[in-house]
Design a protein around this motif. Structure first.
Motif, PDB file in Angstrom:
ATOM      1  N   SER A 182       0.845  -1.188   0.000  1.00 30.96           N
ATOM      2  CA  SER A 182       0.000   0.000   0.000  1.00 30.96           C
ATOM      3  C   SER A 182       0.881   1.239   0.000  1.00 30.96           C
ATOM      4  O   SER A 182       1.950   1.258   0.610  1.00 30.96           O
ATOM      5  CB  SER A 182      -0.930   0.009   1.216  1.00 30.96           C
ATOM      6  N   MET A 183       0.416   2.265  -0.708  1.00 26.59           N
ATOM      7  CA  MET A 183       1.180   3.507  -0.856  1.00 26.59           C
ATOM      8  C   MET A 183       0.231   4.689  -0.716  1.00 26.59           C
ATOM      9  O   MET A 183      -0.904   4.642  -1.203  1.00 26.59           O
ATOM     10  CB  MET A 183       1.827   3.584  -2.237  1.00 26.59           C
ATOM     11  N   ILE A 184       0.709   5.752  -0.087  1.00 30.56           N
ATOM     12  CA  ILE A 184      -0.040   7.005  -0.158  1.00 30.56           C
ATOM     13  C   ILE A 184       0.682   7.995  -1.067  1.00 30.56           C
ATOM     14  O   ILE A 184       0.138   9.041  -1.400  1.00 30.56           O
ATOM     15  CB  ILE A 184      -0.279   7.633   1.227  1.00 30.56           C
ATOM     16  N   PHE A 185       1.911   7.660  -1.478  1.00 31.17           N
ATOM     17  CA  PHE A 185       2.650   8.479  -2.441  1.00 31.17           C
ATOM     18  C   PHE A 185       2.454   7.923  -3.846  1.00 31.17           C
ATOM     19  O   PHE A 185       2.293   6.715  -4.037  1.00 31.17           O
ATOM     20  CB  PHE A 185       4.145   8.501  -2.119  1.00 31.17           C
ATOM     21  N   GLN A 186       2.504   8.805  -4.811  1.00 32.14           N
ATOM     22  CA  GLN A 186       2.502   8.375  -6.202  1.00 32.14           C
ATOM     23  C   GLN A 186       3.857   7.728  -6.518  1.00 32.14           C
ATOM     24  O   GLN A 186       4.897   8.298  -6.216  1.00 32.14           O
ATOM     25  CB  GLN A 186       2.290   9.578  -7.132  1.00 32.14           C
TER      26      GLN A 186
ATOM     27  N   LYS B 130      -6.324   9.565   4.253  1.00 30.86           N
ATOM     28  CA  LYS B 130      -7.474   8.670   4.343  1.00 30.86           C
ATOM     29  C   LYS B 130      -7.535   7.721   3.144  1.00 30.86           C
ATOM     30  O   LYS B 130      -8.478   6.944   3.025  1.00 30.86           O
ATOM     31  CB  LYS B 130      -8.769   9.490   4.381  1.00 30.86           C
ATOM     32  N   CYS B 131      -6.549   7.844   2.278  1.00 36.81           N
ATOM     33  CA  CYS B 131      -6.577   7.120   1.004  1.00 36.81           C
ATOM     34  C   CYS B 131      -5.292   6.325   0.809  1.00 36.81           C
ATOM     35  O   CYS B 131      -4.304   6.530   1.523  1.00 36.81           O
ATOM     36  CB  CYS B 131      -6.732   8.110  -0.152  1.00 36.81           C
ATOM     37  N   SER B 132      -5.300   5.476  -0.173  1.00 33.19           N
ATOM     38  CA  SER B 132      -4.099   4.728  -0.541  1.00 33.19           C
ATOM     39  C   SER B 132      -4.298   4.111  -1.910  1.00 33.19           C
ATOM     40  O   SER B 132      -5.388   4.137  -2.475  1.00 33.19           O
ATOM     41  CB  SER B 132      -3.789   3.632   0.483  1.00 33.19           C
ATOM     42  N   MET B 133      -3.238   3.543  -2.440  1.00 33.37           N
ATOM     43  CA  MET B 133      -3.299   2.736  -3.649  1.00 33.37           C
ATOM     44  C   MET B 133      -2.502   1.465  -3.401  1.00 33.37           C
ATOM     45  O   MET B 133      -1.710   1.382  -2.455  1.00 33.37           O
ATOM     46  CB  MET B 133      -2.748   3.489  -4.867  1.00 33.37           C
ATOM     47  N   MET B 134      -2.710   0.466  -4.243  1.00 35.49           N
ATOM     48  CA  MET B 134      -1.956  -0.785  -4.119  1.00 35.49           C
ATOM     49  C   MET B 134      -1.074  -0.971  -5.338  1.00 35.49           C
ATOM     50  O   MET B 134      -1.520  -0.790  -6.478  1.00 35.49           O
ATOM     51  CB  MET B 134      -2.900  -1.981  -3.975  1.00 35.49           C
ATOM     52  N   LEU B 135       0.194  -1.320  -5.076  1.00 36.19           N
ATOM     53  CA  LEU B 135       1.127  -1.678  -6.138  1.00 36.19           C
ATOM     54  C   LEU B 135       1.417  -3.169  -6.066  1.00 36.19           C
ATOM     55  O   LEU B 135       1.351  -3.788  -4.994  1.00 36.19           O
ATOM     56  CB  LEU B 135       2.448  -0.918  -5.991  1.00 36.19           C
ATOM     57  N   LYS B 136       1.756  -3.747  -7.203  1.00 35.63           N
ATOM     58  CA  LYS B 136       2.186  -5.146  -7.265  1.00 35.63           C
ATOM     59  C   LYS B 136       3.530  -5.209  -7.978  1.00 35.63           C
ATOM     60  O   LYS B 136       3.771  -4.476  -8.934  1.00 35.63           O
ATOM     61  CB  LYS B 136       1.170  -5.986  -8.037  1.00 35.63           C
TER      62      LYS B 136
END
Length: 458
Positions: A317-321, A404-410
């Motif tokens: 999980s990341m909150i940074f681009q 309050k947000c995030s993204m997932m990287l693989k």
């Protein structure tokens, strides 16, 4: 950036610092008008943020480190740590490059910025803080692994900071402290866990953690376990605990997970050799499950290791681009352009330091001639949505609250890619993502204003 419809620096600090938290970036007019000014106005956006730098007529020696023509700030990292030369170098490199970028535009309201660069070398944070107390207007964008040891000196001399990161609980919750990307001890951004559970429903019933005898990793795992318990998820507790001093083989641990029939694994560990040994053992015994970690796993160390594909189950999980999104996110492209153009090292913590610098500069600009510590603190305290121009998910620096947000990287082979939300550059922002943490894990006492009382003047 719009959120999708999905409607602390964590444990293992020393390992995190030794390995780093991100991969390096290897990744006019002819009408008689003032074309130089027009070029600067158009070129000096930082992503979605208008540059806070420029000419002006600010005057006055309004505070320590401020004169008619100059603002003196302190910044730095632990690059001189003998056991890991260049530790967090990307932070100091970023702030130095941003100072030059700002001064080329005229400084802050015409006052040029002078930076005192410090090297805490991991164990020298106290002496660094004592120097900064005597000469700097503020500390900006710094990151010292042993900031907890220096916090009593910073609090005593009332030196404000807009830190790149904080580590110790008293440093994270100290007086006169702001961060562009807060990681407070009493709140946790669970959006990454929520996103992972949406992606891997098996986490809800068959999840376990790769734990360690390291006190820092144990504390981090307990924190995540507490958060998951509040979401009606419990670890399977298969009994795996790696030895912080090293293990002869990881196959017996992998066999334990296999016998326990885990369907997903979480880790608060940073990607050290032991973690890689564990991944290799899992692959050997045929445990093919999602491996979920935090932003520390976004690093060249891992991507270069994964030529065999044994890390293809790594999700984070990341909150940074990520740098891979630079083509979609102007702020990331601008960061790389500025820092690489200055010959600096680029990495995730460098972006974090850059966001801190921009937050400070924005507030300093708003203060005009009346540039005091109190004014800057007041300005930042009113900032409740901050992205560093698009470098990261929105945070609340004014209230010391996380994103309050995030993204997932693989990771697939040697490349990271965003897999959730599906649209590149977007974040998932579930409801009620920021949760309270277990008070027993805070590491300090907080007053009604959520400020650590340990070094607070009465």
């Amino acid at each position: 950036m719009k959120a999708s419809k999905f409607g602390r620096i964590t444990a293992g600090v020393l390992s995190l610092m030794l390995l780093g938290t991100a991969c390096a970036g290897q990744r006019s007019g002819s009408d008689g008008s003032d074309t130089k000014s027009e070029t600067k106005a158009s070129d000096n956006m930082f992503g979605t943020l208008a540059s806070p730098c420029g000419a002006g007529d600010a005057k006055g020696a309004t505070a320590q480190g401020v004169t008619d023509s100059e603002i003196v700030i302190g910044y730095g990292d632990d690059r001189g740590f003998a056991q890991s030369p260049g530790l967090n170098k990307d932070m100091g490199d970023a702030v130095k490059a941003m100072i030059d970028w700002c001064n080329e535009q005229g400084g802050i309201n015409g006052r040029k910025i002078k930076g005192n660069q410090y090297d805490a070398a991991y164990m020298q944070s106290v002496s660094v803080m004592q120097k900064a107390c005597k000469q700097d207007f503020m500390l900006v964008g710094q990151g010292f692994a042993m900031d907890e040891a220096a916090e009593q000196y910073r609090a005593a001399c009332e030196l404000p900071t807009v830190a790149g990161f904080t580590v110790g609980p008293n440093a994270a919750m100290g007086p006169n402290k702001f961060e562009a990307v807060p990681y407070p001890v009493d709140r946790y951004n669970a959006s990454g866990l929520m996103l992972a559970m949406e992606k891997f429903p098996e986490m809800k019933t068959d999840l376990d953690a790769i734990n360690s005898t390291s006190p820092a990793i144990t504390t981090g795992t307990r924190k995540i376990e507490s958060v998951l318990n509040g979401m009606d998820v419990k670890f399977k507790n298969c009994g795996v605990q790696l030895n912080v001093k090293g293990d002869a083989t990881f196959v017996p641990f992998a066999e334990k997970f296999k016998k326990c029939d885990v369907k997903a694994l979480w880790t608060s560990k940073t990607p050290d050799p032991a973690a890689l040994g564990m991944l290799e053992a899992l692959d050997r015994v045929g445990v093919d499950v999602p491996f979920i970690g935090e932003a520390t796993w976004y690093t060249d160390f891992i991507s270069k290791w994964n030529t065999s594909g044994q890390g293809d189950n790594i999700h984070l999980s990341m909150i940074f681009q990520p740098f891979e999104n630079a083509d979609k996110v102007p702020a990331v492209k601008k960061y790389l352009e500025i820092v690489e153009g200055a010959g600096g090292k680029t990495a995730l913590l460098g972006m974090q330091a850059t966001s801190a610098f921009l937050l400070w500069a924005n507030a300093a600009k708003a203060c005009g001639s009346d540039l005091t510590r109190e004014c800057v603190a007041k300005e930042i305290s009113q900032v409740h949505e901050w992205t560093g121009g698009g470098l990261h998910a929105a945070t609340d620096p004014g209230a010391n609250l996380p994103a309050k947000c995030s993204m997932m990287l693989k990771l697939t082979g040697t490349k990271y890619e965003q897999i959730a939300p599906a649209e590149k550059g977007e974040f998932a922002c579930p409801e009620n993502a920021v949760v309270d943490t277990d008070k027993s894990l805070w590491g300090t006492e907080l007053n009604k204003d959520r400020i650590a009382t340990t070094f607070l003047k009465s």
